[in-house]
Scaffold this active site. Structure first.
Site, PDB file in Angstrom:
ATOM      1  N   ALA A   1     -26.075-105.366  50.371  1.00 44.40           N
ATOM      2  CA  ALA A   1     -24.925-106.249  50.160  1.00 44.40           C
ATOM      3  C   ALA A   1     -25.238-107.666  50.610  1.00 44.40           C
ATOM      4  O   ALA A   1     -24.768-108.640  50.020  1.00 44.40           O
ATOM      5  CB  ALA A   1     -23.722-105.711  50.937  1.00 44.40           C
ATOM      6  N   CYS A   2     -26.069-107.788  51.653  1.00 42.26           N
ATOM      7  CA  CYS A   2     -26.400-109.105  52.214  1.00 42.26           C
ATOM      8  C   CYS A   2     -27.225-109.939  51.248  1.00 42.26           C
ATOM      9  O   CYS A   2     -27.385-111.133  51.429  1.00 42.26           O
ATOM     10  CB  CYS A   2     -27.180-108.941  53.508  1.00 42.26           C
ATOM     11  SG  CYS A   2     -26.399-107.816  54.666  1.00 42.26           S
ATOM     12  N   HIS A   3     -27.808-109.297  50.221  1.00 38.72           N
ATOM     13  CA  HIS A   3     -28.672-110.020  49.284  1.00 38.72           C
ATOM     14  C   HIS A   3     -27.974-110.308  47.964  1.00 38.72           C
ATOM     15  O   HIS A   3     -28.618-110.688  46.991  1.00 38.72           O
ATOM     16  CB  HIS A   3     -29.946-109.210  49.006  1.00 38.72           C
ATOM     17  CG  HIS A   3     -30.767-108.972  50.236  1.00 38.72           C
ATOM     18  ND1 HIS A   3     -31.575-107.875  50.386  1.00 38.72           N
ATOM     19  CD2 HIS A   3     -30.891-109.692  51.384  1.00 38.72           C
ATOM     20  CE1 HIS A   3     -32.162-107.917  51.574  1.00 38.72           C
ATOM     21  NE2 HIS A   3     -31.762-109.001  52.194  1.00 38.72           N
TER      22      HIS A   3
END
Length: 447
Positions: free
Chosen positions: A389-391
């Site tokens: 999700a962070c990417h």
């Protein structure tokens, strides 16, 4: 009034598997949120268990006092924090005094890398002065080893230290056959000035479990040789906790990062340190009122700590049930996907001789026009992601994690990461596989 936008009725996120979601980074088709969706993105975040919500609520109501104060509400807050520290320590096979509460995994990881550099600086200067060199300059930079599939909260810290001339960094690639970092490659990267090795316990996209115990055993034997400075050992266990057994002492690590929102706790974290400030160095990044034994000052967030402690208790009590349920559900998911898509399916979470997280299934459905983002944005039920999700800011580029693991570019472009949870049922799996079948058929016809 500017700056305030009222949500329309259609913007309200419905109940999904009995949980109300307020964080919708993975949600597609906002206009179609009036139908039931099936969440399979538990590696991104998890909802709170009811018992965790209850623990948080009770702390908000009854333990609102400052934990450093003597009156009842403060004493209650302190007791809750102490109990939570015990519970979190037990979950990872450590002691209460080994647990430092943090805002989350990112802070914990930053704390470890900055500690390693500071510890090297202090010890190198002491050694230099002991040899009669008093110029105060550090001719030798600390050296850090990480893998090339680490979370950004390790990777970017290491890159920052390198860029600012504070450390040398070696990034060891994972094997393109096994998708795990190999012990011999880590050992081959060790230098006389190596101060830290940081390797995640399990990867968030492939689910591959890294050989941490073997790495630690080899490094500890190196640490006993000659007069070298000690190499510190860290693992980010964010993706492993609540899914597989994690025992910091058995692994042999000095530091272990704990992230609440990956195991049905709130967005708070902790750092396990094997004897903080005594057996293992720990230097604060923040300075203030002395809380957390000065390692992490700031008035404690009692309700969130209460939630983390309760979630840790649940993991300690129920891990075998959680693990077996997730494993059987994932196996059923993979069987159904193979039955429906046959030779069009490629699993990016299957590697020879490797242990994989029980809940993680990374797959690609082969064919033009079946990129992961396109499939997900056309699904009517499935809520999942194409990777970390962070990417998500990387747009539609294939995952660098999968490419590093030897997955061909055209396969990686079609990747979907499905991660099941404690409450995912076979009926959910059936519905998701049917949703994917219909979506793929639709896209193939349109292509």
């Amino acid at each position: 009034m500017t700056g305030f936008i009222m949500a329309k009725q259609s913007d309200v996120i419905p109940l999904v598997m009995g949980h109300t979601f307020t964080d919708h980074h993975t949600f597609h088709h906002y206009s179609e949120m009036n139908q039931d969706r099936i969440y399979m993105d538990y590696n991104a975040t998890t909802p709170l268990e009811p018992e965790v919500i209850q623990a948080i609520t009770e702390a908000l109501q009854d333990a609102w006092g400052n934990p450093s104060s003597n009156y009842i509400a403060g004493a209650k807050a302190k007791a809750i924090i102490n109990q939570s520290r015990e519970s979190v320590g037990s979950m990872v096979g450590g002691r209460a005094e080994d647990v430092i509460f943090t805002s989350g995994g990112t802070e914990a990881n930053n704390l470890v890398l900055n500690t390693a550099v500071e510890h090297f600086r202090r010890n190198y200067r002491a050694a230099e002065q002991g040899e009669g060199h008093h110029n105060g300059s550090i001719a030798c930079l600390p050296h850090i080893i990480i893998s090339n599939v680490e979370h950004d909260s390790v990777k970017l810290v290491a890159e920052h230290l390198l860029k600012n001339g504070k450390a040398d960094v070696t990034t060891v690639p994972v094997s393109r056959v096994t998708a795990r970092v190999e012990v011999e490659d880590i050992i081959a990267a060790v230098r006389p000035n190596t101060c830290l090795i940081s390797v995640m316990l399990a990867n968030n996209e492939t689910g591959v479990i890294m050989p941490l115990q073997e790495i630690c055993q080899r490094v500890k034997s190196l640490n006993t040789q000659g007069e070298r400075l000690r190499i510190l050992l860290h693992t980010d266990a964010a993706q492993a906790l609540g899914k597989i057994r994690v025992d910091a002492c058995e692994l042999g690590v000095d530091y272990l990062t704990i992230v609440g929102h990956k195991f049905y706790a709130p967005r708070i974290g902790a750092l396990y340190v094997n004897g903080p400030g005594t057996k293992t160095p720990l230097y604060p990044m923040l300075f203030g009122g002395g809380q957390e034994r000065n390692f992490r000052p700031g008035t404690e967030n009692t309700p969130m700590i209460a939630g983390l402690g309760k979630a840790a208790e649940l993991v300690t009590s129920n891990l075998s049930d959680y693990e077996s349920h997730m494993r059987s559900t994932k196996l059923y998911l993979e069987e159904r996907l193979e039955a429906v898509f046959k030779d069009k399916i490629r699993f990016n979470s299957h590697y020879p001789g490797c242990d994989i997280l029980p809940n993680t299934c990374n797959l690609s459905i082969l064919g033009p026009g079946l990129q992961g983002w396109r499939v997900l944005s056309n699904c009517e039920k499935l809520l999942a992601s194409v990777g970390a999700a962070c990417h998500s800011v990387n747009g539609h580029r294939p995952s660098h994690i999968l490419l590093s693991c030897g997955v061909p570019t055209e396969v990686a472009a079609n990747a979907l990461r499905l991660s099941v949870g404690r409450g995912t049922t076979k009926a959910d799996v059936d519905a998701v596989v049917e949703d994917l079948r219909e979506t793929v058929q639709l896209l193939e016809e349109a292509h």
